[in-house]
Motif scaffolding. Structure first.
Motif, PDB file in Angstrom:
ATOM      1  N   GLU A   3       0.840  -1.184   0.000  1.00  0.00           N
ATOM      2  CA  GLU A   3       0.000   0.000   0.000  1.00  0.00           C
ATOM      3  C   GLU A   3       0.883   1.244   0.000  1.00  0.00           C
ATOM      4  O   GLU A   3       1.951   1.273   0.596  1.00  0.00           O
ATOM      5  CB  GLU A   3      -0.898  -0.007   1.240  1.00  0.00           C
ATOM      6  CG  GLU A   3      -1.912  -1.137   1.256  1.00  0.00           C
ATOM      7  CD  GLU A   3      -3.151  -0.814   0.463  1.00  0.00           C
ATOM      8  OE1 GLU A   3      -3.228   0.314  -0.061  1.00  0.00           O
ATOM      9  OE2 GLU A   3      -4.031  -1.676   0.355  1.00  0.00           O
ATOM     10  N   PRO A   7      -1.496   3.581   7.064  1.00  0.00           N
ATOM     11  CA  PRO A   7      -2.796   3.056   7.510  1.00  0.00           C
ATOM     12  C   PRO A   7      -3.633   4.113   8.226  1.00  0.00           C
ATOM     13  O   PRO A   7      -3.107   4.947   8.963  1.00  0.00           O
ATOM     14  CB  PRO A   7      -2.401   1.915   8.459  1.00  0.00           C
ATOM     15  CG  PRO A   7      -1.026   1.525   8.061  1.00  0.00           C
ATOM     16  CD  PRO A   7      -0.365   2.781   7.590  1.00  0.00           C
ATOM     17  N   ASP A  10      -8.735   3.595  11.564  1.00  0.00           N
ATOM     18  CA  ASP A  10      -9.582   2.400  11.596  1.00  0.00           C
ATOM     19  C   ASP A  10      -8.791   1.155  11.220  1.00  0.00           C
ATOM     20  O   ASP A  10      -8.966   0.089  11.820  1.00  0.00           O
ATOM     21  CB  ASP A  10     -10.768   2.573  10.648  1.00  0.00           C
ATOM     22  CG  ASP A  10     -11.815   3.546  11.177  1.00  0.00           C
ATOM     23  OD1 ASP A  10     -11.769   3.854  12.385  1.00  0.00           O
ATOM     24  OD2 ASP A  10     -12.660   3.982  10.377  1.00  0.00           O
ATOM     25  N   GLU A  11      -7.929   1.280  10.231  1.00  0.00           N
ATOM     26  CA  GLU A  11      -7.119   0.137   9.815  1.00  0.00           C
ATOM     27  C   GLU A  11      -6.133  -0.262  10.905  1.00  0.00           C
ATOM     28  O   GLU A  11      -5.898  -1.447  11.147  1.00  0.00           O
ATOM     29  CB  GLU A  11      -6.383   0.463   8.521  1.00  0.00           C
ATOM     30  CG  GLU A  11      -7.309   0.549   7.312  1.00  0.00           C
ATOM     31  CD  GLU A  11      -6.627   1.111   6.084  1.00  0.00           C
ATOM     32  OE1 GLU A  11      -7.041   0.730   4.967  1.00  0.00           O
ATOM     33  OE2 GLU A  11      -5.691   1.939   6.228  1.00  0.00           O
ATOM     34  N   ARG A  42      -2.903  -9.848  10.463  1.00  0.00           N
ATOM     35  CA  ARG A  42      -3.182  -8.455  10.095  1.00  0.00           C
ATOM     36  C   ARG A  42      -2.255  -7.500  10.836  1.00  0.00           C
ATOM     37  O   ARG A  42      -1.867  -6.464  10.297  1.00  0.00           O
ATOM     38  CB  ARG A  42      -4.649  -8.116  10.396  1.00  0.00           C
ATOM     39  CG  ARG A  42      -5.052  -6.716   9.977  1.00  0.00           C
ATOM     40  CD  ARG A  42      -6.520  -6.452  10.290  1.00  0.00           C
ATOM     41  NE  ARG A  42      -7.385  -7.288   9.488  1.00  0.00           N
ATOM     42  CZ  ARG A  42      -8.694  -7.415   9.692  1.00  0.00           C
ATOM     43  NH1 ARG A  42      -9.266  -6.766  10.684  1.00  0.00           N
ATOM     44  NH2 ARG A  42      -9.411  -8.194   8.910  1.00  0.00           N
ATOM     45  N   THR A  46       0.103  -5.063   8.630  1.00  0.00           N
ATOM     46  CA  THR A  46      -0.055  -3.616   8.852  1.00  0.00           C
ATOM     47  C   THR A  46       1.249  -3.004   9.340  1.00  0.00           C
ATOM     48  O   THR A  46       1.585  -1.866   8.982  1.00  0.00           O
ATOM     49  CB  THR A  46      -1.203  -3.347   9.843  1.00  0.00           C
ATOM     50  OG1 THR A  46      -2.402  -3.965   9.368  1.00  0.00           O
ATOM     51  CG2 THR A  46      -1.452  -1.851  10.004  1.00  0.00           C
TER      52      THR A  46
END
Length: 270
Positions: A3, A7, A10-11, A42, A46
Protein backbone atom coordinates in the motif's frame (compact mmCIF):
# COMPACT_ATOMS: atom_id res chain seq x y z
CA UNK A 1 2.12 -4.74 -3.96
CA UNK A 2 2.59 -2.63 -0.82
CA UNK A 3 0.00 0.00 0.00
CA UNK A 4 1.23 3.51 -0.81
CA UNK A 5 -0.55 5.31 2.03
CA UNK A 6 -0.08 5.10 5.77
CA UNK A 7 -2.80 3.06 7.51
CA UNK A 8 -5.85 4.94 8.70
CA UNK A 9 -6.90 5.01 12.34
CA UNK A 10 -9.58 2.40 11.60
CA UNK A 11 -7.12 0.14 9.82
CA UNK A 12 -4.65 0.44 12.67
CA UNK A 13 -7.35 -0.37 15.22
CA UNK A 14 -8.45 -3.43 13.23
CA UNK A 15 -4.83 -4.64 13.32
CA UNK A 16 -4.47 -4.01 17.05
CA UNK A 17 -2.00 -1.18 16.55
CA UNK A 18 -1.58 2.46 17.41
CA UNK A 19 0.71 4.88 15.56
CA UNK A 20 1.87 8.34 16.50
CA UNK A 21 4.32 10.40 14.47
CA UNK A 22 5.91 13.50 15.96
CA UNK A 23 8.54 14.92 13.65
CA UNK A 24 11.46 12.50 13.48
CA UNK A 25 9.95 10.02 15.96
CA UNK A 26 7.32 7.37 15.26
CA UNK A 27 5.76 5.37 18.09
CA UNK A 28 4.07 2.08 17.30
CA UNK A 29 1.90 0.63 20.05
CA UNK A 30 0.69 -2.95 20.20
CA UNK A 31 -2.85 -2.25 21.28
CA UNK A 32 -4.93 -5.33 22.07
CA UNK A 33 -4.76 -5.23 25.87
CA UNK A 34 -7.79 -7.52 26.19
CA UNK A 35 -5.64 -10.18 24.48
CA UNK A 36 -2.40 -9.14 26.23
CA UNK A 37 -1.38 -7.50 22.95
CA UNK A 38 -1.41 -10.80 21.09
CA UNK A 39 -0.70 -10.34 17.38
CA UNK A 40 -2.38 -11.67 14.25
CA UNK A 41 -1.51 -11.81 10.58
CA UNK A 42 -3.18 -8.45 10.10
CA UNK A 43 -0.95 -6.99 12.80
CA UNK A 44 2.16 -8.04 10.88
CA UNK A 45 0.98 -6.98 7.42
CA UNK A 46 -0.05 -3.62 8.85
CA UNK A 47 3.34 -3.26 10.52
CA UNK A 48 4.87 -3.84 7.09
CA UNK A 49 2.63 -1.16 5.60
CA UNK A 50 3.70 1.28 8.30
CA UNK A 51 7.31 0.62 7.39
CA UNK A 52 6.66 1.16 3.69
CA UNK A 53 4.80 4.44 4.20
CA UNK A 54 6.60 6.23 7.04
CA UNK A 55 7.44 9.86 6.21
CA UNK A 56 11.02 10.30 5.06
CA UNK A 57 11.84 12.51 8.04
CA UNK A 58 11.27 9.72 10.58
CA UNK A 59 14.58 8.69 12.15
CA UNK A 60 13.51 6.82 15.29
CA UNK A 61 10.83 4.16 15.65
CA UNK A 62 9.76 3.12 19.16
CA UNK A 63 7.76 -0.10 19.50
CA UNK A 64 5.86 -0.59 22.76
CA UNK A 65 2.88 -2.41 24.19
CA UNK A 66 -0.25 -0.90 25.69
CA UNK A 67 -0.60 -1.61 29.39
CA UNK A 68 1.68 -3.90 31.37
CA UNK A 69 2.51 -6.44 28.64
CA UNK A 70 4.63 -5.92 25.53
CA UNK A 71 3.05 -8.85 23.70
CA UNK A 72 1.91 -12.37 24.55
CA UNK A 73 2.88 -13.39 21.01
CA UNK A 74 0.70 -14.89 18.32
CA UNK A 75 -3.03 -14.91 18.97
CA UNK A 76 -3.70 -18.61 19.59
CA UNK A 77 -6.97 -18.29 17.69
CA UNK A 78 -4.82 -18.32 14.55
CA UNK A 79 -4.07 -21.99 15.29
CA UNK A 80 -7.72 -22.97 14.91
CA UNK A 81 -8.38 -24.07 11.31
CA UNK A 82 -12.12 -24.01 11.94
CA UNK A 83 -12.39 -20.64 13.63
CA UNK A 84 -9.30 -18.52 13.29
CA UNK A 85 -9.37 -14.78 13.79
CA UNK A 86 -12.55 -13.09 12.51
CA UNK A 87 -12.00 -11.18 9.30
CA UNK A 88 -8.55 -12.67 8.61
CA UNK A 89 -7.22 -15.31 6.29
CA UNK A 90 -5.81 -18.21 8.29
CA UNK A 91 -2.64 -19.85 7.03
CA UNK A 92 -3.46 -22.81 9.26
CA UNK A 93 -6.86 -23.20 7.60
CA UNK A 94 -5.18 -22.92 4.19
CA UNK A 95 -2.67 -25.69 4.88
CA UNK A 96 -5.37 -27.84 6.49
CA UNK A 97 -7.43 -27.57 3.30
CA UNK A 98 -4.48 -28.27 1.01
CA UNK A 99 -1.30 -29.64 2.67
CA UNK A 100 0.44 -29.42 -0.73
CA UNK A 101 0.02 -25.63 -0.98
CA UNK A 102 3.49 -24.90 0.33
CA UNK A 103 4.07 -22.07 -2.13
CA UNK A 104 1.03 -20.19 -0.89
CA UNK A 105 2.09 -20.71 2.70
CA UNK A 106 5.60 -19.48 1.91
CA UNK A 107 4.19 -16.31 0.38
CA UNK A 108 1.96 -15.73 3.39
CA UNK A 109 4.77 -16.10 5.92
CA UNK A 110 7.00 -13.85 3.80
CA UNK A 111 4.31 -11.14 4.00
CA UNK A 112 4.28 -11.50 7.77
CA UNK A 113 8.07 -11.28 7.95
CA UNK A 114 7.98 -7.93 6.14
CA UNK A 115 6.43 -6.48 9.28
CA UNK A 116 9.68 -7.23 11.12
CA UNK A 117 12.38 -6.80 8.46
CA UNK A 118 11.95 -3.08 7.86
CA UNK A 119 12.85 -2.27 11.47
CA UNK A 120 16.48 -3.00 10.55
CA UNK A 121 16.68 -0.32 7.82
CA UNK A 122 19.84 1.83 8.02
CA UNK A 123 17.89 5.10 7.79
CA UNK A 124 16.08 4.51 11.09
CA UNK A 125 16.96 3.35 14.59
CA UNK A 126 14.31 1.08 16.09
CA UNK A 127 13.83 0.81 19.84
CA UNK A 128 11.76 -1.83 21.65
CA UNK A 129 10.40 -0.63 25.00
CA UNK A 130 9.52 -3.85 26.81
CA UNK A 131 7.56 -4.18 30.02
CA UNK A 132 5.98 -7.42 31.11
CA UNK A 133 5.98 -10.43 28.82
CA UNK A 134 7.43 -10.57 25.31
CA UNK A 135 6.57 -14.09 24.22
CA UNK A 136 7.14 -15.81 20.88
CA UNK A 137 6.28 -13.33 18.15
CA UNK A 138 6.53 -10.58 20.77
CA UNK A 139 10.10 -11.62 21.58
CA UNK A 140 10.90 -11.77 17.86
CA UNK A 141 9.52 -8.26 17.38
CA UNK A 142 11.79 -6.99 20.14
CA UNK A 143 14.70 -8.84 18.51
CA UNK A 144 13.93 -7.12 15.20
CA UNK A 145 14.67 -3.76 16.81
CA UNK A 146 18.15 -2.25 17.02
CA UNK A 147 17.96 -1.48 20.73
CA UNK A 148 15.95 -3.10 23.51
CA UNK A 149 15.15 -1.21 26.72
CA UNK A 150 13.59 -3.50 29.33
CA UNK A 151 11.69 -2.76 32.49
CA UNK A 152 12.76 -4.88 35.45
CA UNK A 153 9.53 -6.86 35.14
CA UNK A 154 10.22 -7.86 31.52
CA UNK A 155 10.05 -11.56 30.68
CA UNK A 156 11.26 -12.96 27.35
CA UNK A 157 10.39 -16.37 25.93
CA UNK A 158 10.75 -18.06 22.53
CA UNK A 159 7.59 -20.12 22.81
CA UNK A 160 7.11 -21.46 19.27
CA UNK A 161 8.97 -24.81 19.63
CA UNK A 162 6.86 -25.67 22.69
CA UNK A 163 3.79 -25.21 20.46
CA UNK A 164 5.19 -27.59 17.84
CA UNK A 165 6.28 -24.75 15.54
CA UNK A 166 9.51 -22.89 14.77
CA UNK A 167 10.31 -19.18 15.19
CA UNK A 168 9.66 -17.80 11.69
CA UNK A 169 9.35 -14.05 12.14
CA UNK A 170 13.05 -13.28 11.57
CA UNK A 171 14.03 -13.86 15.21
CA UNK A 172 16.49 -16.73 14.90
CA UNK A 173 19.34 -14.76 13.28
CA UNK A 174 19.52 -11.91 15.83
CA UNK A 175 19.08 -14.37 18.68
CA UNK A 176 22.10 -16.42 17.57
CA UNK A 177 24.13 -13.27 16.87
CA UNK A 178 23.41 -11.93 20.35
CA UNK A 179 23.68 -15.00 22.59
CA UNK A 180 25.55 -17.56 20.47
CA UNK A 181 24.35 -20.83 18.98
CA UNK A 182 24.49 -22.99 22.08
CA UNK A 183 22.54 -20.58 24.26
CA UNK A 184 20.03 -19.93 21.48
CA UNK A 185 19.40 -23.69 21.23
CA UNK A 186 18.88 -23.89 24.98
CA UNK A 187 16.51 -20.90 25.06
CA UNK A 188 14.42 -22.07 22.12
CA UNK A 189 14.19 -25.78 22.86
CA UNK A 190 13.37 -25.34 26.53
CA UNK A 191 11.11 -22.35 25.81
CA UNK A 192 12.06 -21.07 29.24
CA UNK A 193 11.42 -17.53 30.39
CA UNK A 194 14.32 -15.11 30.69
CA UNK A 195 14.03 -12.29 33.22
CA UNK A 196 15.33 -8.79 32.63
CA UNK A 197 18.53 -9.24 34.64
CA UNK A 198 19.52 -12.36 32.72
CA UNK A 199 18.49 -10.72 29.45
CA UNK A 200 21.01 -7.97 30.11
CA UNK A 201 23.72 -10.55 30.86
CA UNK A 202 22.92 -12.37 27.61
CA UNK A 203 23.05 -9.09 25.62
CA UNK A 204 19.33 -9.30 24.86
CA UNK A 205 18.86 -5.89 26.48
CA UNK A 206 20.95 -2.76 26.08
CA UNK A 207 19.35 -1.19 29.16
CA UNK A 208 17.26 -2.40 32.09
CA UNK A 209 15.43 0.12 34.28
CA UNK A 210 12.81 0.14 37.01
CA UNK A 211 9.34 -0.23 35.50
CA UNK A 212 8.19 3.32 36.38
CA UNK A 213 11.31 4.70 34.65
CA UNK A 214 10.86 2.88 31.33
CA UNK A 215 9.12 5.68 29.42
CA UNK A 216 11.58 8.29 30.61
CA UNK A 217 14.57 6.08 29.79
CA UNK A 218 13.26 5.56 26.25
CA UNK A 219 12.64 9.29 25.84
CA UNK A 220 16.20 10.04 27.00
CA UNK A 221 17.57 7.48 24.55
CA UNK A 222 15.54 8.93 21.69
CA UNK A 223 16.82 12.43 22.48
CA UNK A 224 20.42 11.18 22.51
CA UNK A 225 19.96 9.37 19.19
CA UNK A 226 18.45 12.45 17.58
CA UNK A 227 21.42 14.56 18.70
CA UNK A 228 23.59 12.84 16.07
CA UNK A 229 23.20 14.32 12.57
CA UNK A 230 20.83 12.21 10.48
CA UNK A 231 23.18 11.59 7.55
CA UNK A 232 26.04 10.53 9.82
CA UNK A 233 23.73 8.27 11.82
CA UNK A 234 22.41 6.60 8.66
CA UNK A 235 25.89 6.06 7.20
CA UNK A 236 27.28 4.77 10.51
CA UNK A 237 24.46 2.27 11.01
CA UNK A 238 24.99 1.04 7.47
CA UNK A 239 28.69 0.50 8.20
CA UNK A 240 27.96 -1.34 11.43
CA UNK A 241 25.49 -3.60 9.66
CA UNK A 242 28.01 -4.48 6.94
CA UNK A 243 30.75 -5.14 9.50
CA UNK A 244 29.05 -8.40 10.51
CA UNK A 245 29.73 -9.87 7.07
CA UNK A 246 32.85 -8.12 5.76
CA UNK A 247 36.45 -9.10 6.37
CA UNK A 248 38.69 -6.34 7.73
CA UNK A 249 40.01 -5.24 4.35
CA UNK A 250 36.53 -5.00 2.85
CA UNK A 251 35.19 -3.14 5.88
CA UNK A 252 38.10 -0.70 5.85
CA UNK A 253 37.34 0.04 2.20
CA UNK A 254 33.67 0.57 3.05
CA UNK A 255 34.66 3.00 5.83
CA UNK A 256 36.81 5.00 3.41
CA UNK A 257 34.01 5.20 0.86
CA UNK A 258 31.44 6.23 3.46
CA UNK A 259 33.73 8.89 4.92
CA UNK A 260 34.55 10.35 1.52
CA UNK A 261 30.83 10.52 0.72
CA UNK A 262 30.10 12.25 4.01
CA UNK A 263 32.94 14.76 3.59
CA UNK A 264 31.79 15.53 0.05
CA UNK A 265 28.23 16.10 1.21
CA UNK A 266 29.42 18.34 4.04
CA UNK A 267 31.47 20.37 1.57
CA UNK A 268 28.29 20.81 -0.47
CA UNK A 269 26.49 21.99 2.66
CA UNK A 270 24.39 18.84 3.10
Amino acid sequence: MAESTIPTADELAAAGLGLGIDGAVARITLSRPHRRNAMTGRTWTTLARIGHTLPEGVRIVVVEGEGQTFSSGIDLAMFDPAGGVPGEDSLFARIAEDPEDTEGLDEGIAEYQEGFLWLRRPDIVSVAAVRGHAIGAGFQLALACDIRVLAEDARLCMKEPALGLVPDLTGTKPLVELVGLNRAVELCLTARTVGAAEARELRLAELVVAEPELDRAVDDLVAALLATPAAAARATKGLLMSARYNDLETQARAERAAQIARMADMARGR
